[in-house]
Design a protein around this motif. Structure first.
Motif, PDB file in Angstrom:
ATOM      1  N   ALA A 103      24.469  -1.731  43.474  1.00  0.00           N
ATOM      2  CA  ALA A 103      25.296  -0.568  43.781  1.00  0.00           C
ATOM      3  C   ALA A 103      26.637  -1.080  44.277  1.00  0.00           C
ATOM      4  CB  ALA A 103      24.628   0.302  44.831  1.00  0.00           C
ATOM      5  N   PHE A 104      27.727  -0.457  43.848  1.00  0.00           N
ATOM      6  CA  PHE A 104      29.046  -0.952  44.207  1.00  0.00           C
ATOM      7  C   PHE A 104      29.973   0.198  44.589  1.00  0.00           C
ATOM      8  CE2 PHE A 104      29.248  -0.002  39.704  1.00  0.00           C
ATOM      9  CZ  PHE A 104      30.470   0.631  39.565  1.00  0.00           C
ATOM     10  N   TYR A 105      30.981  -0.166  45.367  1.00  0.00           N
ATOM     11  CA  TYR A 105      32.048   0.775  45.723  1.00  0.00           C
ATOM     12  C   TYR A 105      33.360   0.009  45.749  1.00  0.00           C
ATOM     13  CZ  TYR A 105      34.896   4.180  48.190  1.00  0.00           C
ATOM     14  OH  TYR A 105      35.895   5.073  48.528  1.00  0.00           O
ATOM     15  N   LYS A 106      34.370   0.521  45.051  1.00  0.00           N
ATOM     16  CA  LYS A 106      35.685  -0.097  45.001  1.00  0.00           C
ATOM     17  C   LYS A 106      36.728   0.891  45.521  1.00  0.00           C
ATOM     18  CE  LYS A 106      34.575  -2.750  40.813  1.00  0.00           C
ATOM     19  NZ  LYS A 106      35.006  -3.062  39.417  1.00  0.00           N
ATOM     20  N   ASP A 107      37.546   0.408  46.417  1.00  0.00           N
ATOM     21  CA  ASP A 107      38.667   1.201  46.919  1.00  0.00           C
ATOM     22  C   ASP A 107      39.948   0.461  46.560  1.00  0.00           C
ATOM     23  OD1 ASP A 107      39.735   3.426  48.740  1.00  0.00           O
ATOM     24  OD2 ASP A 107      40.610   1.620  49.620  1.00  0.00           O
ATOM     25  N   ILE A 108      40.842   1.122  45.828  1.00  0.00           N
ATOM     26  CA  ILE A 108      42.057   0.486  45.324  1.00  0.00           C
ATOM     27  C   ILE A 108      43.275   1.237  45.851  1.00  0.00           C
ATOM     28  CG2 ILE A 108      43.331  -0.217  43.273  1.00  0.00           C
ATOM     29  CD1 ILE A 108      40.682  -0.108  41.736  1.00  0.00           C
ATOM     30  N   LYS A 109      44.152   0.514  46.504  1.00  0.00           N
ATOM     31  CA  LYS A 109      45.397   1.091  47.019  1.00  0.00           C
ATOM     32  C   LYS A 109      46.559   0.684  46.122  1.00  0.00           C
ATOM     33  CE  LYS A 109      43.890   1.087  51.865  1.00  0.00           C
ATOM     34  NZ  LYS A 109      42.536   0.579  51.584  1.00  0.00           N
ATOM     35  N   ASN A 110      47.580   1.534  46.073  1.00  0.00           N
ATOM     36  CA  ASN A 110      48.799   1.293  45.287  1.00  0.00           C
ATOM     37  C   ASN A 110      48.508   1.236  43.793  1.00  0.00           C
ATOM     38  OD1 ASN A 110      50.142   1.069  47.766  1.00  0.00           O
ATOM     39  ND2 ASN A 110      49.772  -1.138  47.830  1.00  0.00           N
ATOM     40  N   ARG A 111      47.600   2.068  43.346  1.00  0.00           N
ATOM     41  CA  ARG A 111      47.293   2.154  41.928  1.00  0.00           C
ATOM     42  C   ARG A 111      48.375   2.982  41.231  1.00  0.00           C
ATOM     43  NH1 ARG A 111      44.271  -0.151  37.792  1.00  0.00           N
ATOM     44  NH2 ARG A 111      43.789   1.414  36.236  1.00  0.00           N
ATOM     45  N   ILE A 112      49.023   2.407  40.226  1.00  0.00           N
ATOM     46  CA  ILE A 112      50.130   3.076  39.541  1.00  0.00           C
ATOM     47  C   ILE A 112      49.627   4.192  38.630  1.00  0.00           C
ATOM     48  CG2 ILE A 112      51.878   2.759  37.747  1.00  0.00           C
ATOM     49  CD1 ILE A 112      52.570   0.129  38.888  1.00  0.00           C
ATOM     50  N   ASP A 113      50.340   5.299  38.644  1.00  0.00           N
ATOM     51  CA  ASP A 113      50.126   6.343  37.638  1.00  0.00           C
ATOM     52  C   ASP A 113      51.475   6.967  37.313  1.00  0.00           C
ATOM     53  OD1 ASP A 113      48.815   7.821  35.780  1.00  0.00           O
ATOM     54  OD2 ASP A 113      47.374   8.704  37.163  1.00  0.00           O
ATOM     55  N   TYR A 114      51.473   7.820  36.284  1.00  0.00           N
ATOM     56  CA  TYR A 114      52.724   8.315  35.724  1.00  0.00           C
ATOM     57  C   TYR A 114      52.728   9.840  35.701  1.00  0.00           C
ATOM     58  CZ  TYR A 114      51.916   3.616  34.017  1.00  0.00           C
ATOM     59  OH  TYR A 114      51.595   2.291  33.950  1.00  0.00           O
ATOM     60  N   ILE A 115      53.904  10.408  35.838  1.00  0.00           N
ATOM     61  CA  ILE A 115      54.011  11.860  35.766  1.00  0.00           C
ATOM     62  C   ILE A 115      53.705  12.307  34.339  1.00  0.00           C
ATOM     63  CG2 ILE A 115      55.765  11.836  37.574  1.00  0.00           C
ATOM     64  CD1 ILE A 115      57.834  12.473  35.386  1.00  0.00           C
ATOM     65  N   ASN A 116      53.369  13.569  34.167  1.00  0.00           N
ATOM     66  CA  ASN A 116      53.099  14.101  32.834  1.00  0.00           C
ATOM     67  C   ASN A 116      54.327  13.966  31.950  1.00  0.00           C
ATOM     68  OD1 ASN A 116      50.498  14.884  33.547  1.00  0.00           O
ATOM     69  ND2 ASN A 116      51.197  16.878  34.291  1.00  0.00           N
ATOM     70  N   GLY A 117      54.115  13.453  30.739  1.00  0.00           N
ATOM     71  CA  GLY A 117      55.211  13.299  29.794  1.00  0.00           C
ATOM     72  C   GLY A 117      56.119  12.125  30.073  1.00  0.00           C
ATOM     73  N   ALA A 118      55.679  11.169  30.890  1.00  0.00           N
ATOM     74  CA  ALA A 118      56.524  10.021  31.231  1.00  0.00           C
ATOM     75  C   ALA A 118      56.843   9.196  29.989  1.00  0.00           C
ATOM     76  CB  ALA A 118      55.824   9.152  32.269  1.00  0.00           C
ATOM     77  N   ASN A 119      58.109   8.821  29.857  1.00  0.00           N
ATOM     78  CA  ASN A 119      58.554   7.947  28.773  1.00  0.00           C
ATOM     79  C   ASN A 119      58.697   6.534  29.318  1.00  0.00           C
ATOM     80  OD1 ASN A 119      59.599   6.802  26.464  1.00  0.00           O
ATOM     81  ND2 ASN A 119      61.644   7.688  26.724  1.00  0.00           N
ATOM     82  N   LEU A 120      57.859   5.616  28.849  1.00  0.00           N
ATOM     83  CA  LEU A 120      57.834   4.261  29.383  1.00  0.00           C
ATOM     84  C   LEU A 120      58.485   3.249  28.464  1.00  0.00           C
ATOM     85  CD1 LEU A 120      54.156   4.251  30.701  1.00  0.00           C
ATOM     86  CD2 LEU A 120      56.229   4.947  31.901  1.00  0.00           C
ATOM     87  N   VAL A 121      58.851   3.657  27.264  1.00  0.00           N
ATOM     88  CA  VAL A 121      59.422   2.735  26.290  1.00  0.00           C
ATOM     89  C   VAL A 121      60.916   2.574  26.550  1.00  0.00           C
ATOM     90  CG1 VAL A 121      59.804   2.271  23.847  1.00  0.00           C
ATOM     91  CG2 VAL A 121      57.690   3.395  24.589  1.00  0.00           C
ATOM     92  N   ALA A 122      61.350   1.339  26.779  1.00  0.00           N
ATOM     93  CA  ALA A 122      62.761   1.014  27.016  1.00  0.00           C
ATOM     94  C   ALA A 122      63.354   1.877  28.131  1.00  0.00           C
ATOM     95  CB  ALA A 122      63.569   1.179  25.730  1.00  0.00           C
TER      96      ALA A 122
END
Length: 325
Positions: A103-122
């Motif tokens: 059995a495991f539990y992982k807690d991750i801080k500062n996990r990156i996510d993006y707003i809806n419709g984010a443009n990440l190319v260039a």
């Protein structure tokens, strides 16, 4: 409700090649304990702290020819993982079989996510479309193995949950999904793997592998609107990763024959045939949406799902020949 939108750039900063933009120091302790219940069974506890300073900038699970990585800095904090695990190991019939559970539990801080419709190319202003959030994953893993004999194999099952919460930078910002927990793109409730191998002789062997996984989280549109004859899908900002693709499963099979070129030769060869996705399962990797009449020529304005816009490999035979010397 409030909608989290892209920020506007207010200026630029320049650094020389020798400038230090940001410095980070993190302690990474790791502890593992094992207690022998008897000669055949043991109980294990572990804790790990790990830090990741390099981040994959991608908001899609679709295959791409180029991955963009970004280092931690002024706007991207290092990702911190705290992982706890408790497990039980059992050897059965003098090692002929084994059972492992954890059995495991992982807690991750500062996990990156993006707003809806984010443009990440260039995008030279990547900090305007990303947020640092919190992620957690927990579950149970079971592995049963047959280790001895001509017939070997294992059965693995994982019951797990992976989710994320991404708040705004201050009390006036709603964050992603209104600051509520939502499924990560890697959340799979059930994951089953079965592997079976049979060694007929020292030359002939057969192997079969079966995979079954809960469908990947995704988002389906909840409506559409029309602008100058173009139909634009509408996605609910409060339902991040609330839908799922169909269940993924497939069966692979292989047969191998080993031989020497001569009795005293040191050269060995292996010839084999394998089939990926034996029963030609049409596993959907991602789906596209079109207006109803674009699919079946009806007059409805609803969006309909194309059954498998992009699927994984279907029935795929392979031939292998390898020489060892």
């Amino acid at each position: 409700y409030k909608k989290y939108e892209s920020a506007d750039a207010i200026g630029t900063e320049s650094y020389s090649r020798t400038s230090s933009i940001a410095n980070f120091n993190n302690f990474e302790p790791r502890v593992s304990l094992s207690y022998l219940l008897n000669d055949d069974a043991s109980f294990k506890l572990s804790y790990n702290r790990m830090t990741q300073y390099l981040h994959l900038i991608s908001n899609t699970s679709s295959p791409t020819p180029l991955d963009v990585w970004a280092p931690s800095g002024k706007y991207i904090k290092p990702q911190l993982l705290d992982q706890f695990a408790v497990g039980y190991f059992k050897s059965i019939k003098n090692g002929d079989y084994s059972l492992e559970t954890q059995a495991f539990y992982k807690d991750i801080k500062n996990r990156i996510d993006y707003i809806n419709g984010a443009n990440l190319v260039a995008n030279n202003e990547i900090e305007s479309v990303i947020l640092n959030g919190q992620s957690r994953a927990y579950g149970l893993e079971i592995l049963f193995k047959k280790n001895e004999g001509n017939f070997k194999g294992w059965l693995a099952y994982t019951l797990a949950k992976s989710e994320q919460r991404t708040l705004g930078r201050n009390a006036n910002e709603p964050g992603i999904n209104q600051g509520e927990w939502y499924n990560t793109a890697y959340d799979k409730t059930h994951d089953i793997s079965i592997n079976v191998s049979y060694e007929v002789s020292k030359k002939w062997s057969f192997n079969a592998n079966f995979l079954f996984q809960t469908g990947q989280p995704t988002n389906y549109p909840v409506g559409q609107y029309e602008i100058q004859g173009l139909n634009i899908p509408i996605y609910d900002d409060n339902r991040r990763n609330a839908d799922r693709l169909p269940t993924y499963h497939r069966l692979d099979f292989s047969s191998t024959y080993k031989f020497k070129f001569s009795k005293d030769s040191k050269w060995k060869a292996k010839v084999g045939v394998s089939i990926i996705n034996l029963y030609d399962r049409k596993n959907v990797l991602y789906r596209q949406f079109f207006q109803g009449d674009a699919v079946d020529n009806t007059n409805t304005s609803d969006y309909e799902v194309v059954e498998s816009d992009f699927i994984s490999f279907g029935f795929t035979p392979n031939f292998v020949f390898r020489v060892e010397f």
